[in-house]
Write an enzyme that holds these catalytic residues in place. Sequence first.
Site, PDB file in Angstrom:
ATOM      1  CB  ILE A  20      -0.978   0.006   1.200  1.00 33.59           C
ATOM      2  CG1 ILE A  20      -2.027   1.112   1.050  1.00 33.59           C
ATOM      3  CG2 ILE A  20      -0.232   0.150   2.515  1.00 33.59           C
ATOM      4  CD1 ILE A  20      -2.966   0.927  -0.101  1.00 33.59           C
ATOM      5  NE  ARG A  24      -4.191   5.278  -4.250  1.00 29.27           N
ATOM      6  CZ  ARG A  24      -5.496   5.259  -3.946  1.00 29.27           C
ATOM      7  NH1 ARG A  24      -6.146   4.120  -3.889  1.00 29.27           N
ATOM      8  NH2 ARG A  24      -6.145   6.390  -3.708  1.00 29.27           N
ATOM      9  NE  ARG A  43       9.871  -7.805   8.036  1.00 29.69           N
ATOM     10  CZ  ARG A  43       8.880  -8.673   7.994  1.00 29.69           C
ATOM     11  NH1 ARG A  43       8.811  -9.628   8.903  1.00 29.69           N
ATOM     12  NH2 ARG A  43       7.961  -8.602   7.046  1.00 29.69           N
ATOM     13  CG  LEU A  79       6.234  -1.906  10.226  1.00 30.60           C
ATOM     14  CD1 LEU A  79       6.650  -1.547  11.646  1.00 30.60           C
ATOM     15  CD2 LEU A  79       7.365  -2.593   9.487  1.00 30.60           C
ATOM     16  CE  LYS A 102      -6.638  -1.345   7.399  1.00 26.95           C
ATOM     17  NZ  LYS A 102      -6.614  -2.818   7.320  1.00 26.95           N
ATOM     18  NE  ARG A 170      -6.033  -7.705   3.468  1.00 26.98           N
ATOM     19  CZ  ARG A 170      -5.390  -7.283   2.388  1.00 26.98           C
ATOM     20  NH1 ARG A 170      -4.691  -8.176   1.664  1.00 26.98           N
ATOM     21  NH2 ARG A 170      -5.408  -6.018   2.032  1.00 26.98           N
TER      22      ARG A 170
END
Length: 335
Positions: A20, A24, A43, A79, A102, A170
């Site tokens: 992301i 964006r 990392r 992260l 978030k 996810r």
Amino acid sequence: MPADTTVSTTRVGLLGCGDIAARRTLPALLRVPGAELAAVAARDPDRAAAFGARFDAPAAASYEELLARTDIDAVYLCLPTLLHARWAEKALRAGKHVLVEKPLAASGADAERLFRLAGERGLVLLENFMFLHHGTQRQVAALLMSGALGEIRAVSAAFTIPPRPAGNQRLDPRLGGGALLDNGVYPLRAALRFLGTGLTVAGASLRDSREHGVDLSGAALLTAPGGAVAQIRFGMEHHYRSWYEIQGSQGTLSVDHVYTTAPGHAPVIRLGEGTEQREITVPAEDHFEAVWRFFAAAVRGEETVRPGLRLLSAESVAQAGLLDTVRDAAVRVPV
């Protein structure tokens, strides 16, 4: 003499070279006056070097090295979820303002601790919910203030996305995966914005993946002190939906494509008052740019953004606490 129109520049360091950020957030940062990318860290040194070359910024050897730099005013944390609170604290203790993806924290105690630390050190801590900075929200807020809906009775909100591919973070519980933390926080945040921070959880349900060890979808019923209710749905095993509806004593409004609004999309607010129906088109804008403008203004200490920053901070703390309660209250269905 002419007025001084110069704007001090907020120098930002990137921690975590996520997708992301590349697609964006960093391109938006480069378009915003008063903010610049000063360094990047990942990392993987090769990934950091590639990001640095792409966005014309030096690559730090480590997260710690970037936080130790004196030419950086603020950091943007991109992260995995379970690393947000840890590195937000490190950044604040290093004297940096923080914009963090978030959710800021997976628990209410962590969120309270981080905002207390930011306050003690006079630093800005902002959780990156872009949709709250889009013109859609300003238009909706104006309609609510005008009394167009009367007393708010209910909020319904949903953010659902199609299944994620194998290996997606996810689906990894070690990184804070799961639908509640990934997309459930969006409708939860909408409920907090429209019903206030005094919400309680009346009930919840989560569908847990035996294969991955994370929740794939869920729902929650929330109640406000005055008796208004919120019904939220979220998941990553669905047809895409990004929507909320506010129902009042005199009217109802709803908005689609509201959480991840594309920069060229002009959202439409559908408003019903009595028997009358109308549509209000909101001008297209890039809410990633809007976040950076707000964050840079907050770092500069501009008075105009202080009320908004206080509201956002209170909502972030309440949201983190509600995540705890949803998990505790949920009926869990293994699938």
